[in-house]
Scaffold this motif. Structure first.
Motif, mmCIF file in Angstrom:
data_model
loop_
_atom_site.group_PDB
_atom_site.id
_atom_site.type_symbol
_atom_site.label_atom_id
_atom_site.label_comp_id
_atom_site.label_asym_id
_atom_site.label_seq_id
_atom_site.Cartn_x
_atom_site.Cartn_y
_atom_site.Cartn_z
ATOM 1 N N ILE A 22 41.112 22.551 41.710
ATOM 2 C CA ILE A 22 40.347 23.618 41.071
ATOM 3 C C ILE A 22 41.298 24.690 40.561
ATOM 4 O O ILE A 22 41.935 25.401 41.340
ATOM 5 C CB ILE A 22 39.337 24.228 42.056
ATOM 6 N N LEU A 23 41.399 24.789 39.257
ATOM 7 C CA LEU A 23 42.331 25.734 38.645
ATOM 8 C C LEU A 23 41.674 27.112 38.606
ATOM 9 O O LEU A 23 40.651 27.287 37.958
ATOM 10 C CB LEU A 23 42.657 25.251 37.238
ATOM 11 N N VAL A 24 42.228 28.090 39.320
ATOM 12 C CA VAL A 24 41.596 29.406 39.324
ATOM 13 C C VAL A 24 42.403 30.469 38.589
ATOM 14 O O VAL A 24 41.846 31.401 38.041
ATOM 15 C CB VAL A 24 41.285 29.899 40.751
ATOM 16 N N LEU A 25 43.722 30.360 38.590
ATOM 17 C CA LEU A 25 44.534 31.306 37.829
ATOM 18 C C LEU A 25 45.413 30.520 36.864
ATOM 19 O O LEU A 25 45.961 29.488 37.222
ATOM 20 C CB LEU A 25 45.453 32.128 38.741
ATOM 21 N N THR B 248 42.194 36.316 44.404
ATOM 22 C CA THR B 248 43.104 35.167 44.469
ATOM 23 C C THR B 248 44.530 35.597 44.118
ATOM 24 O O THR B 248 45.490 35.145 44.745
ATOM 25 C CB THR B 248 42.634 34.073 43.496
ATOM 26 N N THR B 249 44.648 36.480 43.128
ATOM 27 C CA THR B 249 45.973 36.984 42.780
ATOM 28 C C THR B 249 46.610 37.663 43.997
ATOM 29 O O THR B 249 47.775 37.401 44.332
ATOM 30 C CB THR B 249 45.872 37.989 41.623
ATOM 31 N N LEU B 250 45.838 38.518 44.667
ATOM 32 C CA LEU B 250 46.382 39.198 45.850
ATOM 33 C C LEU B 250 46.780 38.184 46.921
ATOM 34 O O LEU B 250 47.835 38.284 47.539
ATOM 35 C CB LEU B 250 45.351 40.169 46.429
ATOM 36 N N GLU C 97 40.224 38.338 33.387
ATOM 37 C CA GLU C 97 38.958 37.683 33.132
ATOM 38 C C GLU C 97 39.140 36.181 33.275
ATOM 39 O O GLU C 97 40.117 35.625 32.758
ATOM 40 C CB GLU C 97 38.487 38.039 31.735
ATOM 41 N N THR C 98 38.222 35.551 33.959
ATOM 42 C CA THR C 98 38.270 34.105 34.229
ATOM 43 C C THR C 98 39.689 33.568 34.408
ATOM 44 O O THR C 98 40.120 32.669 33.701
ATOM 45 C CB THR C 98 37.583 33.295 33.103
ATOM 46 N N GLY C 99 40.377 34.147 35.343
ATOM 47 C CA GLY C 99 41.643 33.574 35.776
ATOM 48 C C GLY C 99 42.849 33.890 34.921
ATOM 49 O O GLY C 99 43.904 33.294 35.095
ATOM 50 N N ARG C 100 42.706 34.789 33.941
ATOM 51 C CA ARG C 100 43.922 35.171 33.222
ATOM 52 C C ARG C 100 43.921 36.668 32.916
ATOM 53 O O ARG C 100 42.891 37.319 32.962
ATOM 54 C CB ARG C 100 44.087 34.349 31.961
ATOM 55 N N GLY D 230 34.724 37.199 40.357
ATOM 56 C CA GLY D 230 35.160 35.842 40.052
ATOM 57 C C GLY D 230 36.257 35.761 39.005
ATOM 58 O O GLY D 230 36.601 34.680 38.548
ATOM 59 N N ALA D 231 36.822 36.908 38.635
ATOM 60 C CA ALA D 231 37.869 36.882 37.615
ATOM 61 C C ALA D 231 39.185 36.365 38.174
ATOM 62 O O ALA D 231 40.055 35.925 37.439
ATOM 63 C CB ALA D 231 38.062 38.272 37.030
ATOM 64 N N GLY D 232 39.332 36.427 39.509
ATOM 65 C CA GLY D 232 40.559 35.939 40.128
ATOM 66 C C GLY D 232 41.436 37.041 40.701
ATOM 67 O O GLY D 232 42.594 36.804 41.027
#
Lengths: 269, 302
Positions: free
Chosen positions: A20-23, A48-50, A220-223, A43-45
């Motif tokens: 599952i690609l999130v970033l 996950t970044t943190l 936004e959406t992982g980027r 849900g922008a990621g």
């Protein structure tokens, strides 16, 4: 930026469960001693970044599959959460996760589990109470039962005990009354100034975040879709529209007129 | 009914129960810290007990003045190594895997350990020879108290106090409590989950070994001592799966229940009342109070 950044995220890609690609292609720089905000919708990621910085990602079966993260010039994206914490990064995870069955003071002491030479736990505890005098009053109460604001102070105080150089704050304002948010952000900026802690701040409350941080990224959406100084971002029509709830002319906007889908598309192409 | 006899049954129950409570404490720790139901607890008891017996026999041979205490102490030291290795070799790789996988691993460990014990020490009943505690009992207020019971309670009590101090006042103990409460938050502070899991297994090994040594000193040692310590299950169900004080109280209650049911019901249902009563009780108790007496229902602020 004049000084070398304390943290440098180079074009990372993050996957959960190997599929599952999130970033994708996230790059962020935090100047030494700076505050940087990370904005974005659910849900922008952002979280996950943190987590990819702090290494917590690995415990959720996620991994940085491309790019790199450097902290003070050292690559950390393959290191464990424990090692990263030892280097001076601490993440305050979302949702005021106090240790419910311990007292406030025990909660804070947990942060001091690593013994350091020359600094006693007592000194560090006093430092936390200096910044959060309210916690001193509540020190012997069970953390599960103190108010939401006090729980948030507890988790920030607890993180302070690990002697961080970089603090990753995940939505410290969530679910708190405006007065309390104000109080907590005052303390956070004070910590930043006096303890020289660099901060990466994730917030849904864009107005607040842009006030505190001189520089911000929008996800936004992982980027990353935008990256600019807070003044510029505040004037940006899209930011005003989506995050600050204002029209181009500066007036308050009615939610009836919001057409997210139309403008959002511009960033995704 | 004879009141003295009744009191005697209760007193015995409390003392045997304190051993169950001790073993239950080790069991609860693993559950609390890692969410794993350790079904191999009985076998940990066996290993500890046989090891203690072997060292005891050796110390007797060389004429050591304090054979049992020293044997127990050396066993505890060995438990640190065994607990660490067990966690590192068998369970560390499974961190992050579904809990059921880890539970099946403990089932596997149960048979492996049992087989090892049979292999090393054979399956015949072994006794502590010469007996550790003399058979002349104390008499307190007309109640006969056997020495081995009294000393097991003393041992259990002192270990409880040591563990209490450990959890309350050392950074390691606090880290363990924190991990039990919220593993992700503990990780975010840089606490080593490996350390916490190893510590839980080490303590489980220790409590099991002490429990096993005393049970063995009382009745002699064979595979059935392992089954006896399966009594931790009713004990922890009673106390609530994640409550340490609950485990201790649960253990004592199960001990008393066992003695009382043996004393009161054996005349009517001769045979195994003593062995089945705790499990019947567990089933009934689960129907009415599935969280046990002190099990966590999450704290919700109102």
């Amino acid at each position: 930026m004049a000084t070398d950044p304390i943290l440098k995220i180079n074009n990372i890609e993050v996957k959960y469960h190997e599929v599952i690609l999130v970033l994708k292609g996230v790059s962020i720089e935090i100047p030494d001693g700076g505050i940087v905000a990370l904005l974005g919708a659910n849900g922008a990621g952002k979280s996950t970044t943190l987590k990819s910085i702090s290494g917590l990602l690995k415990h959720e079966d996620g991994a940085v599959t491309d790019g790199s993260i450097e902290f003070e010039g050292v690559r950390i994206d393959r290191k464990s959460a424990e090692e990263i914490s030892k280097m001076g990064i601490v993440q305050v995870i979302e949702g005021r996760r106090v240790f419910e069955h311990l007292t406030v003071e025990e909660n804070i002491k947990v942060g001091a589990h690593r013994r350091e030479k020359g600094v006693s736990v007592k000194d560090k505890l006093d430092k936390v109470y200096h910044y959060f005098p309210r916690l001193k009053e509540k020190r012997n109460e069970v953390a599960g039962f103190v108010s939401g604001g006090e729980q948030q102070m507890t988790v920030v105080g607890r993180a302070l005990m690990t002697n961080p150089k970089l603090m990753l704050l995940d939505e410290p304002s969530m679910g708190l009354a405006p007065m309390l948010i104000h109080e907590i952000f005052n303390i956070i900026t004070q910590l930043h100034r006096e303890e020289n802690i660099s901060i990466l701040l994730v917030e849904q409350n864009a107005k607040l975040a842009l006030n505190v941080a001189p520089h911000a990224y929008v996800m936004e959406t992982g980027r990353i879709v935008m990256d600019d100084s807070s003044e510029t971002l505040r004037e940006n029509p899209d930011i005003k529209d989506f995050y600050l709830g204002m029209t181009d002319k500066g007036g308050r906007k009615s939610f009836r007129d919001v057409k997210h889908y139309k403008r959002r598309k511009r960033w995704l192409s | 009914m004879d009141l003295t006899l009744l009191l005697w049954a209760v007193a015995n129950g409390v003392m045997v129960g304190s051993i169950y409570g001790l073993i239950a404490l080790g069991w609860v720790l693993i559950y609390k810290c890692s969410g794993v139901l350790n079904l191999a607890m009985g076998e940990l008891t066996l290993i500890g007990a046989y090891l203690c017996l072997t060292i005891y026999t050796f110390l007797i041979k060389i004429g050591h003045p304090l054979p049992f205490a020293s044997a127990l102490f050396l066993t505890l030291l060995a438990c640190i190594v065994m607990g660490y290795l067990t966690e590192r070799i068998f369970l560390d790789r499974l961190i992050g895997e579904p809990v059921l996988t880890v539970i099946m691993m403990t089932v596997g460990l149960m048979f492996v350990f049992r087989g090892l014990v049979g292999l090393i020490w054979s399956t015949d009943t072994r006794i502590f020879d010469p007996p550790v505690f003399s058979y002349d009992a104390f008499i307190v207020g007309g109640i006969i108290i056997e020495r081995v019971y009294l000393w097991s309670m003393v041992a259990a009590l002192s270990l409880w106090i040591i563990f209490y101090l450990f959890f309350k006042y050392t950074p390691w103990g606090l880290s363990m409590q924190a991990t039990a409460d919220d593993e992700m938050a503990a990780l975010s502070l840089g606490i080593s989950v490996r350390f916490v899991y190893s510590a839980a297994w080490i303590i489980a090994f220790m409590t099991a070994a002490v429990g096993g040594a005393f049970l063995g000193a009382k009745n002699g040692l064979n595979i059935s001592v392992g089954e006896l310590s399966l009594l931790v299950l009713p004990a922890v169900v009673l106390g609530g799966l994640n409550s340490v004080p609950g485990a201790i109280v649960g253990g004592i209650v199960i001990g008393v229940l066992q003695e009382l049911s043996g004393f009161l019901l054996d005349p009517y249902f001769p045979g195994g009342v003593k062995d089945t009563a705790p499990y019947v009780f567990m089933v009934l108790f689960l129907l009415f109070k599935p969280y046990g007496l002190w099990g966590w229902v999450r704290i919700e602020r109102v």
